[in-house]
Design an enzyme around this catalytic site. Structure first.
Site, PDB file in Angstrom:
ATOM      1  N   SER A 101       0.826  -1.206   0.000  1.00 48.38           N
ATOM      2  CA  SER A 101       0.000   0.000   0.000  1.00 48.38           C
ATOM      3  C   SER A 101       0.860   1.256   0.000  1.00 48.38           C
ATOM      4  O   SER A 101       0.538   2.245  -0.679  1.00 48.38           O
ATOM      5  CB  SER A 101      -0.927   0.002   1.212  1.00 48.38           C
ATOM      6  OG  SER A 101      -1.904  -1.013   1.116  1.00 48.38           O
ATOM      7  N   HIS A 146     -18.333   9.891   2.313  1.00 48.89           N
ATOM      8  CA  HIS A 146     -18.420   9.608   0.885  1.00 48.89           C
ATOM      9  C   HIS A 146     -17.209   8.793   0.451  1.00 48.89           C
ATOM     10  O   HIS A 146     -16.088   9.303   0.390  1.00 48.89           O
ATOM     11  CB  HIS A 146     -18.518  10.904   0.075  1.00 48.89           C
ATOM     12  CG  HIS A 146     -19.717  11.718   0.419  1.00 48.89           C
ATOM     13  ND1 HIS A 146     -20.978  11.379  -0.011  1.00 48.89           N
ATOM     14  CD2 HIS A 146     -19.853  12.821   1.199  1.00 48.89           C
ATOM     15  CE1 HIS A 146     -21.849  12.266   0.467  1.00 48.89           C
ATOM     16  NE2 HIS A 146     -21.197  13.140   1.203  1.00 48.89           N
ATOM     17  N   ILE A 185      -6.647   7.717   4.730  1.00 50.96           N
ATOM     18  CA  ILE A 185      -5.628   8.125   3.768  1.00 50.96           C
ATOM     19  C   ILE A 185      -4.289   7.477   4.132  1.00 50.96           C
ATOM     20  O   ILE A 185      -3.666   7.837   5.141  1.00 50.96           O
ATOM     21  CB  ILE A 185      -5.491   9.655   3.726  1.00 50.96           C
ATOM     22  CG1 ILE A 185      -6.861  10.314   3.500  1.00 50.96           C
ATOM     23  CG2 ILE A 185      -4.495  10.053   2.646  1.00 50.96           C
ATOM     24  CD1 ILE A 185      -7.579   9.856   2.240  1.00 50.96           C
ATOM     25  N   THR A 186      -3.851   6.537   3.323  1.00 49.92           N
ATOM     26  CA  THR A 186      -2.559   5.894   3.536  1.00 49.92           C
ATOM     27  C   THR A 186      -1.429   6.914   3.370  1.00 49.92           C
ATOM     28  O   THR A 186      -1.458   7.736   2.448  1.00 49.92           O
ATOM     29  CB  THR A 186      -2.386   4.738   2.541  1.00 49.92           C
ATOM     30  OG1 THR A 186      -3.386   3.754   2.775  1.00 49.92           O
ATOM     31  CG2 THR A 186      -1.015   4.087   2.680  1.00 49.92           C
ATOM     32  N   ARG A 290       3.447 -31.292   9.881  1.00 50.66           N
ATOM     33  CA  ARG A 290       2.545 -31.514  11.016  1.00 50.66           C
ATOM     34  C   ARG A 290       1.982 -32.927  10.965  1.00 50.66           C
ATOM     35  O   ARG A 290       1.382 -33.322   9.953  1.00 50.66           O
ATOM     36  CB  ARG A 290       1.401 -30.498  10.958  1.00 50.66           C
ATOM     37  CG  ARG A 290       0.271 -30.728  11.960  1.00 50.66           C
ATOM     38  CD  ARG A 290       0.698 -30.442  13.383  1.00 50.66           C
ATOM     39  NE  ARG A 290      -0.454 -30.388  14.278  1.00 50.66           N
ATOM     40  CZ  ARG A 290      -0.385 -30.153  15.578  1.00 50.66           C
ATOM     41  NH1 ARG A 290       0.798 -29.949  16.148  1.00 50.66           N
ATOM     42  NH2 ARG A 290      -1.476 -30.110  16.319  1.00 50.66           N
ATOM     43  N   GLU A 385     -10.367   1.191  -2.541  1.00 54.80           N
ATOM     44  CA  GLU A 385     -10.235   1.402  -3.990  1.00 54.80           C
ATOM     45  C   GLU A 385     -11.290   0.621  -4.761  1.00 54.80           C
ATOM     46  O   GLU A 385     -11.020   0.032  -5.812  1.00 54.80           O
ATOM     47  CB  GLU A 385      -8.815   1.079  -4.456  1.00 54.80           C
ATOM     48  CG  GLU A 385      -7.788   1.997  -3.810  1.00 54.80           C
ATOM     49  CD  GLU A 385      -6.381   1.774  -4.302  1.00 54.80           C
ATOM     50  OE1 GLU A 385      -6.214   1.349  -5.450  1.00 54.80           O
ATOM     51  OE2 GLU A 385      -5.449   2.031  -3.517  1.00 54.80           O
TER      52      GLU A 385
END
Length: 406
Positions: A101, A146, A185-186, A290, A385
């Site tokens: 990101s 929004h 907001i990144t 496992r 997005e």
């Protein structure tokens, strides 16, 4: 006599690597090596603490390997192909969605907006420093009320002919004054520049906003349970006064921000498969070691069925991403096709992570393994997005010719 077939490659069962050029593989290996050295040893701790403490250092390193704005040309950008950019996104998100990101917002949103719609002055001022990672950028479109409907944004900009700021770009006629709020907001609180979209009398316009401008603030958002190793902020614009030269001169209307989003969504198509691959590889390794009932659980039919289904969706998704990348490189990629890729690949990546978690059992929720971290990150990737529903409606309109958005 038929040629001898190459051995089956469990890591590349469809032979997709055969479609890649040596330069593509070199880009992939460079980014994978950087992530293995600079992210993977620390990411669980960063995620648990909910921080990305070395973000400025990481940004400069990413700039050093050409990962910032890498598909753009000129101004210090690498000029890489769309496929190479996609491969980088896959490797970055295989480390963590927050790292991808950081790169996507820097390159595909903030830098892309300036590169495509900015003035020559704006490009020269910002892009070389952003490509080097010296300046971090953010992209302000989503608002508290929004998200999917950006046409209803409340952030607005008005012209003020009485301003005293000096204008030197394609725009003239006094200052602009911005007011409003942006959300989720990144990079916001660490950014040196923000690309902010606002309503004006002319329609939606984009503005290049230095974050030290009076009236601009970016309080960080805390208490996230997803994308924890990522800086997420609110943007507050309180009478932010900008010169006329701050407006992006080459676009008016939502075409501007939506084209930027389409470019960033393309990176998500690849990136989601990185998170899926990391979880799948963890499940395979775990299933081979496992033991239950006296044998590795990978030897049981139900586990093998899960692994087979995961592999099919993972490599179909990578093949889809590769196809879209080739179309982008040929200048033939449509926004509807990007929606196709994001809708499918993120949805399938989440399912792969969830299935991997069942194979790891209780260990699947531990940060000693990447699976739950990827799964929670992808819950954000699923809706940012463009939500699932928005991409479904984009495709629905394309398939039927009927607009169901309203």
């Amino acid at each position: 006599m038929s040629a001898k077939l190459p051995p089956f490659d469990a890591a590349d069962p469809l032979g997709i690597d055969d479609l890649l050029e040596p330069e593509d593989l070199a880009v992939r290996d460079t980014v994978r090596g950087w992530a293995a050295d600079r992210v993977l040893p620390y990411i669980a701790d960063w995620y648990e603490k909910g921080e990305l403490p070395r973000i400025r250092e990481l940004a400069r390193e990413l700039g050093g390997i050409g990962a910032l704005g890498m598909s753009l040309t000129g101004y210090g950008c690498a000029g890489a192909s769309a496929v190479q950019y996609g491969l980088a996104c896959l490797e970055l998100e295989a480390a963590d969605s927050g790292i991808r990101s950081l790169v996507s917002v820097q390159g595909s949103l903030a830098m892309y907006a300036i590169h495509r719609f900015g003035s020559e002055e704006q490009k020269r001022e910002w892009l070389p420093r952003m490509a080097a990672g010296e300046v971090i950028g953010c992209f302000g479109l989503t608002e508290p009320d929004h998200g999917s409907d950006p046409a209803s944004m409340r952030t607005h900009a008005r012209k003020d002919g009485g301003g005293t700021s000096r204008s030197s770009g394609a725009e003239s006629g006094g200052d602009w004054v911005l007011n409003g709020r942006k959300m989720w907001i990144t990079n916001g609180s660490v950014a040196g520049v923000a690309v902010v979209w606002a309503q004006t009398e002319e329609g939606v316009r984009g503005f290049v906003v230095p974050t030290d401008t009076p009236g601009f603030s970016a309080p960080e958002i805390k208490h996230k349970w997803s994308l924890r190793a990522s800086v997420t902020s609110e943007l507050v614009l309180d009478d932010v006064r900008l010169p006329a030269s701050a407006v992006l001169p080459q676009v008016v209307g939502l075409r501007g921000p939506l084209s930027c989003l389409s470019h960033a969504r393309y990176g998500i198509v690849w990136g989601a498969m990185g998170a899926a691959r990391s979880s799948f590889e963890s499940a395979v390794q775990y299933a081979k070691t496992r033991e239950q009932f006296g044998r590795p659980i990978g030897g049981f039919q139900l586990t093998q069925a899960k692994l087979a289904d995961m592999a099919v969706e993972l490599h179909k998704g990578i093949l889809l991403a590769h196809h879209l990348g080739r179309r982008m490189d040929a200048g033939r990629l449509r926004p509807e096709q990007v929606s196709f890729g994001k809708l499918n690949n993120v949805r399938e990546a989440i399912e792969i992570c969830r299935t991997a978690r069942t194979i790891l059992g209780a260990n699947g929720i531990s940060l000693e393994y990447p699976v739950m971290r990827h799964a929670t990150n992808l819950e954000s990737v699923l809706t940012y997005e463009g939500t699932v529903e928005m991409h479904q409606l984009v495709l629905g309109k394309a398939l039927t010719g009927l607009d169901a958005f309203r």
